[in-house]
Structure formats: structure tokens, C-alpha cells
Write a protein that holds these residues in place. Structure first.
Motif, PDB file in Angstrom:
ATOM      1  N   LEU A   6       0.843  -1.194   0.000  1.00  0.00           N
ATOM      2  CA  LEU A   6       0.000   0.000   0.000  1.00  0.00           C
ATOM      3  C   LEU A   6       0.879   1.244   0.000  1.00  0.00           C
ATOM      4  N   LEU A   8       0.387   5.462   0.336  1.00  0.00           N
ATOM      5  CA  LEU A   8      -0.493   6.592   0.596  1.00  0.00           C
ATOM      6  C   LEU A   8       0.038   7.793  -0.190  1.00  0.00           C
ATOM      7  N   TRP A  47      -1.484  -1.402  -4.097  1.00  0.00           N
ATOM      8  CA  TRP A  47      -2.533  -0.398  -4.074  1.00  0.00           C
ATOM      9  C   TRP A  47      -1.953   0.984  -3.809  1.00  0.00           C
ATOM     10  N   SER A  49      -3.510   4.572  -2.356  1.00  0.00           N
ATOM     11  CA  SER A  49      -4.647   5.277  -1.768  1.00  0.00           C
ATOM     12  C   SER A  49      -4.452   6.763  -2.017  1.00  0.00           C
ATOM     13  N   THR A  50      -5.334   7.361  -2.810  1.00  0.00           N
ATOM     14  CA  THR A  50      -5.160   8.763  -3.173  1.00  0.00           C
ATOM     15  C   THR A  50      -6.512   9.445  -3.345  1.00  0.00           C
ATOM     16  N   ASP A  51      -6.475  10.760  -3.212  1.00  0.00           N
ATOM     17  CA  ASP A  51      -7.665  11.579  -3.431  1.00  0.00           C
ATOM     18  C   ASP A  51      -7.541  12.420  -4.697  1.00  0.00           C
ATOM     19  N   HIS A  67      -7.295   2.848  -4.510  1.00  0.00           N
ATOM     20  CA  HIS A  67      -8.306   3.047  -3.473  1.00  0.00           C
ATOM     21  C   HIS A  67      -8.562   4.540  -3.393  1.00  0.00           C
ATOM     22  N   THR A  68      -9.814   4.946  -3.566  1.00  0.00           N
ATOM     23  CA  THR A  68     -10.159   6.365  -3.515  1.00  0.00           C
ATOM     24  C   THR A  68     -10.223   6.818  -2.065  1.00  0.00           C
ATOM     25  N   ARG A  69      -9.305   7.674  -1.694  1.00  0.00           N
ATOM     26  CA  ARG A  69      -9.166   8.125  -0.316  1.00  0.00           C
ATOM     27  C   ARG A  69     -10.230   9.161   0.003  1.00  0.00           C
ATOM     28  N   ALA A  83      -5.615   6.902   7.357  1.00  0.00           N
ATOM     29  CA  ALA A  83      -5.741   6.487   5.958  1.00  0.00           C
ATOM     30  C   ALA A  83      -5.564   4.985   5.801  1.00  0.00           C
ATOM     31  N   PHE A  87      -8.393   2.208   4.490  1.00  0.00           N
ATOM     32  CA  PHE A  87      -8.133   1.210   3.455  1.00  0.00           C
ATOM     33  C   PHE A  87      -8.453  -0.192   3.966  1.00  0.00           C
TER      34      PHE A  87
END
Length: 222
Positions: A6, A8, A47, A49-51, A67-69, A83, A87
Motif C-alpha cells: 500500500l 499513501l 494499491w 490510496s489517493t484523493d 483506493h479512492t481516499r 488512511a 483502506f
């Protein structure tokens, strides 16, 4: 045990705009990390994880899943722990996570393999990256005088006479997801993997980025 990787990578970095997309040796920081993780090839999945859509696009092109944060977990005040828990909540089937920081641009296969083996073969619950420091540390007292933290004044050590301190460098954290129930990434049987000082640079400022860009051609070919 199967371990999921993962990263971030929120879009709201202040010191360097869209820091995770900064170029180091002609590759973005996010793609550099994903490339090493894919080359390692033992993770169940990778993965990000981000916005931010631009980061998501770069991650997809580099071979990661997205993964849509949430907005709450991507603020300046939100912790990495929040975060990661978000997840893990959406992926309850995952029993172990390897969390990587793409702003540590000099990740290599060997320390990943060490940490992975410690988790899967030796039964560690958490393993994280450190760098040995030989700095003599001091702290302020309540009256603003100072006292030594990691040595004695009458036994001031020479570098060659002591093992130094192990300092977290943030490059990676491997952990069993059950530790998240205690709001920690480190716990149980804990171990570390030492990263050489020259590969421990963490990019937090424009100066850090310039340093990484300067030394990357040397380290990437070593």
C-alpha cells in the motif's frame, strides 16, 4: 501469509505541489516505488490510496490498483494511521500490509525481501525500516537548560565505540492488520531492517527534492 503493498499518496502536499508526481531521474516518485514493488513480485497486490485523479492515473499506468481516499483521511491534519485504517476497513480480507512511502525514492529489492521474509518465515508481527544514527542527542529541561539523551557526559562515545541509535526513516512499515485495532502500525513481535544512510533520504522540501535529483543517477546505477 499473503501481504498487500500500500502507498499513501494524497494530492494536497504543501511544501512541494503534487509531490508524489515530482520527477527523480526521469520517473515520478509514485512510479519509482511501484516499479520496485512490481519487480519484487511477491505481494498479493499493489494499491495506491489517493484523493487526486492525476496521481491515480499515474499509479494505474504504473501497474497499481486504486483506493479512492476519503476527504477526511486526506487533510493536512489526518494521520497516516487514519488512511491505513480506512483502506483496511474496505478490504477486510487483507491480513497483512506493507506500507511504502514514495517520498523515500531510493527503495531497493533487498530490504523489501528482508522485511517480507521476517513476516512470512520468522513470524514477526511488524517490521519497519530504520537508519543507524551516530548523532549525540540533547533535550531541553524545564528551565531551558539542556541534558544529554543518548550518552553520558563522562563517557562521551566515539563513533567507532558504540552501535548508534536506530532511527525510523519512514521508507516502509510491514504489519499484521490486526494491530490496527490498537491504533498502531508497530506492535507484537517487532523487527527492523536497516537502510544505508545514503539511501535514507526522505523528500519533504524543495531542497530534499533537488538533492534526490542530483544523486539519483549515481544510486540508481549502483
Amino acid at each position: 501469509m499473503q501481504i498487500t503493498a500500500l502507498i499513501l499518496a494524497r494530492g494536497g502536499s504543501k511544501g512541494i505541489l503534487l509531490k508524489n508526481l515530482a520527477l527523480v531521474n526521469n520517473k515520478t516518485l509514485i512510479s519509482r516505488t511501484i516499479s520496485v514493488l512490481r519487480e519484487f513480485s511477491k505481494f498479493q497486490s499493489i494499491w495506491v490510496s489517493t484523493d487526486h485523479e492525476s496521481i491515480a492515473r499515474e499509479a494505474r499506468l504504473s501497474g497499481a490498483r486504486i483506493h479512492t481516499r476519503s476527504r477526511e483521511s486526506a487533510t493536512d491534519e489526518a494521520s497516516s494511521l487514519l488512511a491505513v485504517k480506512e483502506f483496511a476497513y474496505h478490504h477486510p480480507e487483507i491480513s497483512a500490509i506493507a506500507l511504502f512511502q514514495c517520498t523515500s525514492p531510493f527503495l531497493t529489492l533487498f530490504p523489501i525481501d528482508q522485511a517480507y521474509a521476517m513476516m512470512t518465515d520468522l513470524g514477526y508481527d511488524s517490521v519497519f525500516s530504520v537508519t543507524t544514527s551516530y548523532k549525540l542527542r540533547w533535550t531541553f529541561n524545564s528551565d531551558f537548560s539542556v541534558s544529554p539523551l543518548n550518552f553520558e557526559l563522562t563517557r562521551r562515545p566515539r563513533r567507532q565505540d558504540w552501535d548508534g541509535d536506530l532511527m525510523e526513516n519512514g521508507m516502509f512499515y510491514f504489519f499484521r492488520t490486526r494491530l490496527l485495532q490498537s491504533n498502531v502500525l508497530q506492535g507484537g513481535l517487532m523487527g527492523v531492517v536497516e537502510i544505508p544512510q545514503n539511501r535514507s533520504l526522505e523528500i519533504d522540501s524543495p531542497l530534499d527534492l533537488k538533492m534526490a535529483q542530483a544523486i539519483a543517477p549515481l544510486l540508481d546505477n549502483s
